[in-house]
Design a protein around this motif. Structure first.
Motif, mmCIF file in Angstrom:
data_model
loop_
_atom_site.group_PDB
_atom_site.id
_atom_site.type_symbol
_atom_site.label_atom_id
_atom_site.label_comp_id
_atom_site.label_asym_id
_atom_site.label_seq_id
_atom_site.Cartn_x
_atom_site.Cartn_y
_atom_site.Cartn_z
ATOM 1 N N ASN A 1 37.358 24.279 -8.848
ATOM 2 C CA ASN A 1 36.418 24.384 -9.958
ATOM 3 C C ASN A 1 35.751 23.055 -10.259
ATOM 4 N N GLN A 2 36.499 21.961 -10.198
ATOM 5 C CA GLN A 2 35.936 20.657 -10.532
ATOM 6 C C GLN A 2 34.882 20.228 -9.508
ATOM 7 N N VAL A 3 35.102 20.544 -8.249
ATOM 8 C CA VAL A 3 34.092 20.236 -7.231
ATOM 9 C C VAL A 3 32.834 21.067 -7.478
ATOM 10 N N ILE A 4 33.011 22.333 -7.791
ATOM 11 C CA ILE A 4 31.860 23.197 -8.065
ATOM 12 C C ILE A 4 31.070 22.684 -9.265
ATOM 13 N N LEU A 5 31.767 22.295 -10.311
ATOM 14 C CA LEU A 5 31.096 21.805 -11.514
ATOM 15 C C LEU A 5 30.285 20.549 -11.230
ATOM 16 N N SER A 6 30.801 19.674 -10.400
ATOM 17 C CA SER A 6 30.108 18.422 -10.098
ATOM 18 C C SER A 6 28.970 18.607 -9.108
ATOM 19 N N THR A 7 29.120 19.526 -8.164
ATOM 20 C CA THR A 7 28.121 19.666 -7.112
ATOM 21 C C THR A 7 27.057 20.714 -7.415
ATOM 22 N N SER A 8 27.337 21.622 -8.334
ATOM 23 C CA SER A 8 26.343 22.641 -8.688
ATOM 24 C C SER A 8 25.173 22.002 -9.420
ATOM 25 N N ARG A 9 24.079 22.750 -9.499
ATOM 26 C CA ARG A 9 22.873 22.236 -10.140
ATOM 27 C C ARG A 9 22.378 23.189 -11.231
ATOM 28 N N ASN A 10 21.443 22.698 -12.004
ATOM 29 C CA ASN A 10 20.835 23.517 -13.048
ATOM 30 C C ASN A 10 20.304 24.830 -12.477
ATOM 31 N N THR A 11 19.710 24.759 -11.305
ATOM 32 C CA THR A 11 19.143 25.961 -10.704
ATOM 33 C C THR A 11 20.202 27.021 -10.407
ATOM 34 N N ASP A 12 21.410 26.580 -10.072
ATOM 35 C CA ASP A 12 22.497 27.531 -9.828
ATOM 36 C C ASP A 12 22.847 28.291 -11.108
ATOM 37 N N TRP A 13 23.016 27.564 -12.187
ATOM 38 C CA TRP A 13 23.427 28.196 -13.434
ATOM 39 C C TRP A 13 22.307 29.030 -14.036
ATOM 40 N N ASP A 14 21.074 28.594 -13.848
ATOM 41 C CA ASP A 14 19.950 29.410 -14.307
ATOM 42 C C ASP A 14 19.914 30.736 -13.560
ATOM 43 N N ALA A 15 20.173 30.705 -12.261
ATOM 44 C CA ALA A 15 20.177 31.935 -11.466
ATOM 45 C C ALA A 15 21.293 32.873 -11.909
ATOM 46 N N LEU A 16 22.465 32.334 -12.171
ATOM 47 C CA LEU A 16 23.593 33.167 -12.584
ATOM 48 C C LEU A 16 23.350 33.825 -13.937
ATOM 49 N N PHE A 17 22.789 33.079 -14.858
ATOM 50 C CA PHE A 17 22.552 33.639 -16.182
ATOM 51 C C PHE A 17 21.364 34.601 -16.203
ATOM 52 N N LEU A 18 20.343 34.315 -15.395
ATOM 53 C CA LEU A 18 19.102 35.082 -15.494
ATOM 54 C C LEU A 18 18.968 36.197 -14.475
ATOM 55 N N ASN A 19 19.635 36.095 -13.336
ATOM 56 C CA ASN A 19 19.374 37.025 -12.237
ATOM 57 C C ASN A 19 20.571 37.881 -11.838
ATOM 58 N N SER A 20 21.541 38.020 -12.698
ATOM 59 C CA SER A 20 22.747 38.791 -12.353
ATOM 60 C C SER A 20 22.790 40.126 -13.092
ATOM 61 N N ASN A 21 21.624 40.650 -13.444
ATOM 62 C CA ASN A 21 21.536 41.913 -14.187
ATOM 63 C C ASN A 21 22.363 41.863 -15.467
ATOM 64 N N LEU A 22 22.438 40.683 -16.037
ATOM 65 C CA LEU A 22 23.126 40.390 -17.302
ATOM 66 C C LEU A 22 24.651 40.468 -17.211
ATOM 67 N N GLU A 23 25.207 40.698 -16.036
ATOM 68 C CA GLU A 23 26.675 40.748 -15.925
ATOM 69 C C GLU A 23 27.287 39.389 -16.257
ATOM 70 N N PHE A 24 26.714 38.327 -15.724
ATOM 71 C CA PHE A 24 27.280 37.002 -15.953
ATOM 72 C C PHE A 24 27.176 36.579 -17.424
ATOM 73 N N PRO A 25 26.007 36.677 -18.062
ATOM 74 C CA PRO A 25 25.958 36.300 -19.483
ATOM 75 C C PRO A 25 26.778 37.221 -20.375
ATOM 76 N N CYS A 26 26.960 38.482 -19.981
ATOM 77 C CA CYS A 26 27.804 39.376 -20.774
ATOM 78 C C CYS A 26 29.269 38.951 -20.681
#
Length: 418
Positions: free
Chosen positions: A328-353
């Motif tokens: 998890n710590q490697v993912i947190l450091s290496t991920s980018r804003n674009t990754d989290w934007d995609a998860l929140f916006l493009n997952s048919n709301l499953e991730f933000p729910c």
């Protein structure tokens, strides 16, 4: 003492422990949920003629004697005694929802309108909801085009088709009561301006890095984040973002300014121009979602959801595949804003729910709200206050003021229905 009820045309005795008002109410709520008419008094605890007739009709259906009886589908009539909240609890406190269809069906039966239309017509711009509606034109900047109302309705349905994720933290079949719905829908309407789509916290890098003259906490020094100075000296972080602008200026920095709360004026504050700086925790892990999800420690728990995801959403499955072997710590450091934007916006709301579940579950399961008046109207900030309308607002907004506002908004909707 056991009461024995005999019904004409039924050659069978039906036995029931109906010796107290509460026991009668339990049976009445069951009948009401099945669609049987209980008359103008509704769930009143009185085993009278109309309740007995409803039982008789129900039993005829169950054992198919005397022909099938079609239950009445008209909404129950609210009792005329007690406060509006008392009457609403008595009539609808048992109501359960599993998805948006059940929610909208309830509102159509009761008001002739689906929830979004009812809210727009009867609640928005009124009372404690004075500056919020589904149609936009709000008075504090959340401008929502009127032509997008159908889109907001569709987003509403998508959110409430994820009830199991929101309230149980997993895919499946989970139901909630009407007060849980009212509390959360009030929060999401406020957070998203009625759009029911995830949003990202706005602000420059100087804003998220700093304290806004003491009016907020610095995201750079927040306990759930790693400060920028530490990240700018971390080989894992640097290697992941070395191709971005300003890498050479900040890599392996010795400046203590990056560990503080005053953003250095020599660097851009526009995230789109700041390159690697904007991938530091103070900006990358700002608030996102239907209810704002903030800080590295919280995002870490969302990674666990992705790694264990068992659904069919392509975006979530792709990140599960990408991240399955990483810590998890490697993912947190290496991920980018674009990754989290995609998860929140493009997952048919499953991730933000799921993010809502993670948020409320870590805060005493504050969306576990019983249909009990004394608990609903309680105002307490201590752990025992969890389950009240006030406590929901307090945990989300961080203030007693917002707790009282949320309670008032929910009661306004209940009174309009009652």
């Amino acid at each position: 003492m056991k009461t024995i009820h005999n019904y004409q045309d039924i050659n069978k005795q039906f036995l029931g422990e109906l010796n107290t008002n509460d026991e009668v109410k339990e049976v009445q709520r069951f009948l009401q949920a099945k669609g049987y008419n209980l008359g103008s008094y509704g769930v009143d605890g009185d085993l009278g003629r109309i309740t007995k007739k409803a039982l008789y009709d129900y039993f005829k259906v169950e054992i198919n004697v005397g022909g099938n009886v079609t239950p009445q589908v008209n909404p129950p009539v609210t009792p005329t005694t007690g406060s509006k909240l008392d009457r609403f609890i008595a009539t609808h406190g048992f109501k359960k929802f599993k998805n948006s269809t059940e929610i909208n069906t309830f509102f159509v039966q009761l008001t002739g309108k689906d929830f979004c239309t009812w809210f727009k017509d009867e609640i928005g711009y009124k009372g404690f909801w004075g500056n919020i509606t589904f149609e936009g034109r709000t008075r504090h900047g959340r401008n929502i085009p009127r032509s997008n109302f159908a889109t907001h309705q569709a987003n509403f349905n998508r959110v409430w088709n994820n009830i199991s994720l929101i309230f149980n933290g997993s895919l499946g079949n989970h139901s909630i009561n009407i007060f849980q719905f009212f509390a959360l829908v009030s929060i999401i309407i406020n957070e998203t301006g009625g759009k029911f789509t995830p949003i990202s916290e706005r602000g420059t890098l100087a804003y998220t890095f700093g304290t806004n003259n003491g009016r907020k906490s610095s995201y750079n020094t927040a306990g759930g984040n790693t400060d920028a100075r530490t990240l700018f000296r971390d080989p894992v972080f640097l290697n992941a973002h070395k191709n971005l602008a300003y890498y050479s200026q900040i890599a392996n920095t010795r400046s203590n300014v990056w560990a503080g709360t005053q953003y250095p004026s020599s660097y851009p504050t526009d995230p789109s121009r700041a390159g690697i700086i904007a991938e530091a925790d103070f900006y990358k892990f700002r608030g996102r979602g239907l209810i704002q999800t903030t800080f590295r420690s919280t995002y870490s728990r969302l990674i666990d959801f992705i790694k264990n995801y068992s659904g069919t959403n392509a975006i979530l499955l792709s990140y599960k595949n990408r991240w399955r072997t990483l810590s998890n710590q490697v993912i947190l450091s290496t991920s980018r804003n674009t990754d989290w934007d995609a998860l929140f916006l493009n997952s048919n709301l499953e991730f933000p729910c799921y993010a809502i579940y993670n948020f409320q579950h870590r805060r005493n399961d504050f969306l576990n709200i019983p249909s009990i008046k004394s608990k609903l109207i309680q105002e307490s900030t201590v752990r025992s206050g969890s389950g009240s309308l006030f406590y929901v607002g307090y945990r989300v907004g961080g203030s007693q003021r917002y707790g009282r506002l949320l309670k008032a908004r929910v009661l306004q909707m209940i009174e309009e229905l009652a």
